[in-house]
Enzyme design. Structure first.
Site, short mmCIF file in Angstrom:
data_model
loop_
_atom_site.label_atom_id
_atom_site.label_comp_id
_atom_site.label_asym_id
_atom_site.label_seq_id
_atom_site.Cartn_x
_atom_site.Cartn_y
_atom_site.Cartn_z
N GLY A 36 0.82 -1.21 0.00
CA GLY A 36 0.00 0.00 0.00
C GLY A 36 0.85 1.26 0.00
O GLY A 36 0.73 2.12 -0.87
N GLU A 191 0.01 -22.84 2.00
CA GLU A 191 1.34 -22.77 1.39
C GLU A 191 2.38 -23.47 2.26
O GLU A 191 3.21 -24.24 1.76
CB GLU A 191 1.76 -21.32 1.20
CG GLU A 191 1.14 -20.64 0.00
CD GLU A 191 1.12 -19.12 0.13
OE1 GLU A 191 0.56 -18.47 -0.75
OE2 GLU A 191 1.68 -18.60 1.12
N ALA A 344 -2.30 -8.21 -1.41
CA ALA A 344 -1.47 -7.21 -2.07
C ALA A 344 -2.22 -6.40 -3.15
O ALA A 344 -2.09 -5.17 -3.18
CB ALA A 344 -0.22 -7.87 -2.64
#
Lengths: 448, 448
Positions: A36, A191, A344
């Site tokens: 950001g 993950e 993201a």
């Protein structure tokens, strides 16, 4: 006693320009150099502002690949870019390595541990971290994955566990070293569990003499009835099957109700079972960074239950039109909608929006409210396995994995020539090796 | 409460073969997985022995490039190879991650912190570290460069210094942050000083707003009358000029006689000068690892003044023909000669020799005494600058640098596909960037 040379050196250093003077320009301060903050900074490159990016770290971290560091596939340097290097050529920007403690709204100053920075517009992008649901003491035994240091700690624990198992004569203790519990079936948990599955079955296959790493037990605990709950149900099912192919036991509708150094209690249907395990990794919960709560208290803004600041349609704090909150710290949702996820692409989009909003204001132009155009979601499970959802299009398997790889590398390349990362990856893919599986730390001992 | 699944898991783990039984083969134990130990292990791959490599780290470190990690050019993972990966396919070898405390000569056992390993032949290759000449308290303020952790600490200090200078308003303090003192004009000191010169003049050139990193003072302090004293005098002079071109002040015949947190006392001709400096790096002295002294006490072997064990012509400890000492821990010299230098080619050569010696013995063959065939020496000063000496051939400048690069990468590639390192390097060379310049550590704070 100082030599003449030392004095000349001091004088020369002293002649340097001090940019603390704002030159009378509109001063924008960005707290946080994540997706950001950094995209806000870059989008302000042509604006007539005096920009300061404050971060306590000297690098931008490509968070989506942090699990690769935690599992020894990539090195921290390969997924980071020095903030100064990224903003080097942006003349209107400076980087300040400092820790923010507070914001003085009245005098428009950001308060640092060791100083202050005045602002006209403030962009707060300090992100979020994982949450232990009121059990912060679990962190010692079940580290989460948010910083480079977290990743190196997790990397150490994973590889130490196999080493300890190799040396442990007692079969029960050996089995506990070979049991890995990952808490949380979101992207991070999936993950991590997938990568440990790969490590056990492929990377370390021939490495040990008294254990077969393939006998490792990897347990993924998720409270909902499926993993990757923000995706379509069919994709969750595919992800679960991919995990199981990597030897991961997926326990749904189950909660970790206690964590100790040698195991966890997994509770399902009100029945708790103790699972002996020496490696417990935390990938659950979201908690906004402390600055969110501080800001909320001072401005009277609302926060959601994760501590994220509820922002106005232009991403400002209601009633404070020069303070923007973006990224994982912001809770933004159209009436009744779920707030946007902490990923993201959302943070980048918000960063660009507030940059344009500030620029528009300076030019006296009006801006539209923020709107996020869904770009699709991607999650990877392991080698050749991923799921992707772009609106109604749902893909999985190898093709989704290649898409995931391509998208991530594209964004990574934006910062530096990270094609080398692609090559490292290709090499790991072909050889199934993980060359960065170093056990490092203060003493470097096996078990501290 | 343990589930049936847990029990099955334990049983499966338990069925694994325990290789602690030596199968009646000749047991070789190697302590240390550096160049000496690893080359000994690899050279024993076809021998009919039962081989154990004991190291407290799980990776082999390519020490000659450690200064690149300390200066943010490469990541630790790029100059390390997991020991298990290197020896994976060598069926007669196993790796033990453990710390050695002692050797029980009578019962032929290596004593670990948490166990023991029996041997028939023992190869001790635990290396050496830097020496503070009786002032161990200096280490806190002047870290040396021997481990990955050292390198990350130095990297942190170098980049924190520029960050602190950027924020420091007081000109004298700012100048002290911008002063770097490197102690010792041997290869490590020269490499570090040269790399900091490059960082100041090139890498960080456009990165700051209130300081010019090019004004940094880098002082290299060397007690002898020239740097790189093991080389020909003409090459030392060339190295000095290369350093000066990178902005390094070379102070010869000078000694650091005190180290405090904000500076060092440099003494020349009995006159001490205090140099205010916040970054002090130690590249002087050699001290053998503690196991050398322990072995010497138990065997009655002589040690040289650095604590290295004086070995017989076949690299055994005199009177103990089944205990070999190799690499930096060994002091080996033909009568009256200087002992061989503590560099990788010597250690590798010694490793191969003892492997062959053990193999010859098992086959009842005689061996010649160890002889080192000088392969030439190389030292790098910085980008495009190096010196090399092969017998009478002396080269310097760009060509020597390319030779240095080629030789180092060739050896690095032996362990893994480190062509990626070459590419990373090429990229750094072209862009003058150092992408791995992360400030990391426990808290990640600027100044702890």
């Amino acid at each position: 006693m100082q030599s003449a040379k030392t004095e000349r050196h001091i004088e020369a250093v002293n002649r340097q320009v001090d940019l603390h003077d704002p030159h009378g320009k509109h001063r924008v301060v960005i707290i946080g150099g994540g997706f950001g903050g950094l995209y806000a900074a870059k989008s302000l490159r042509r604006s007539d502002v005096d920009l300061t990016v404050v971060d306590r770290r000297n690098f931008h971290l490509f968070q989506p690949l942090l699990y690769q560091v935690a599992t020894g596939g990539l090195s921290p340097g390969e997924i980071s870019s020095p903030l100064r290097a990224v903003l080097r050529r942006q003349k209107n920007a400076r980087v300040l390595l400092a820790e923010v403690t507070d914001v003085d709204l009245e005098n428009r100053r950001v308060i640092l541990v060791d100083g202050e920075v005045p602002y006209d517009s403030l962009i707060v992008a300090t992100g979020a971290t994982h949450d232990y649901f009121g059990n912060p003491q679990w962190e010692v035994d079940a580290p989460g994955l948010k910083t480079v240091e977290d990743a190196l700690e997790i990397r150490k624990r994973i590889y130490v566990a196999f080493e300890a198992a190799e040396r442990e004569p007692d079969p029960e203790k050996k089995a506990a070293w070979l049991t890995f519990v990952v808490v949380g079936g979101g992207p991070t948990g999936v993950e991590l569990a997938g990568a440990i599955g790969e490590i056990a079955h492929y990377t370390l296959k021939h490495d040990f003499r008294t254990i077969d790493p393939g006998l490792a037990r990897i347990i993924l605990v998720e409270g909902m009835d499926r993993v990757l709950g923000t995706y379509d149900r069919s994709l969750s099912e595919k992800a679960k099957r991919s995990l199981e192919r990597l030897g991961v036991e997926v326990r749904l509708n189950a909660f970790v109700t206690n964590v100790v150094s040698d195991g966890v209690t997994v509770t399902r249907d009100h029945t708790g079972t103790f699972v002996p395990a020496r490696t417990i990794l935390w990938g659950a919960g979201v908690k906004a960074s402390p600055l969110g709560r501080i800001l909320a208290e001072e401005t009277g803004a609302e926060t959601d239950k994760a501590g994220r600041v509820k922002v106005a349609p232009d991403l400002t704090i209601p009633g404070h039109d020069n303070i923007f909150v973006i990224g994982d710290l912001a809770s933004f949702g159209h009436q009744g909608d779920q707030p946007l996820p902490g990923v993201a692409p959302v943070a980048m989009s918000m960063g660009r929006y507030v940059a344009n909003r500030i620029d528009d204001r300076l030019r006296g132009k009006k801006s539209k409210p923020f709107r996020y155009f869904e770009k699709g979601s991607l999650a990877t499970i392991g080698r050749s396995a991923a799921i992707a959802q772009f609106g109604r299009i749902k893909i999985s398997g190898w093709f989704a994995w290649v898409t995931w790889l391509f998208v991530h590398l594209m964004y990574l390349v934006e910062f530096d020539n990270r094609l080398l990362v692609l090559m490292q990856w290709a090499w790991n893919y072909i050889t199934r090796n993980r060359g960065a599986r170093l056990i490092t730390g203060k003493t470097g001992r096996l078990v501290e």
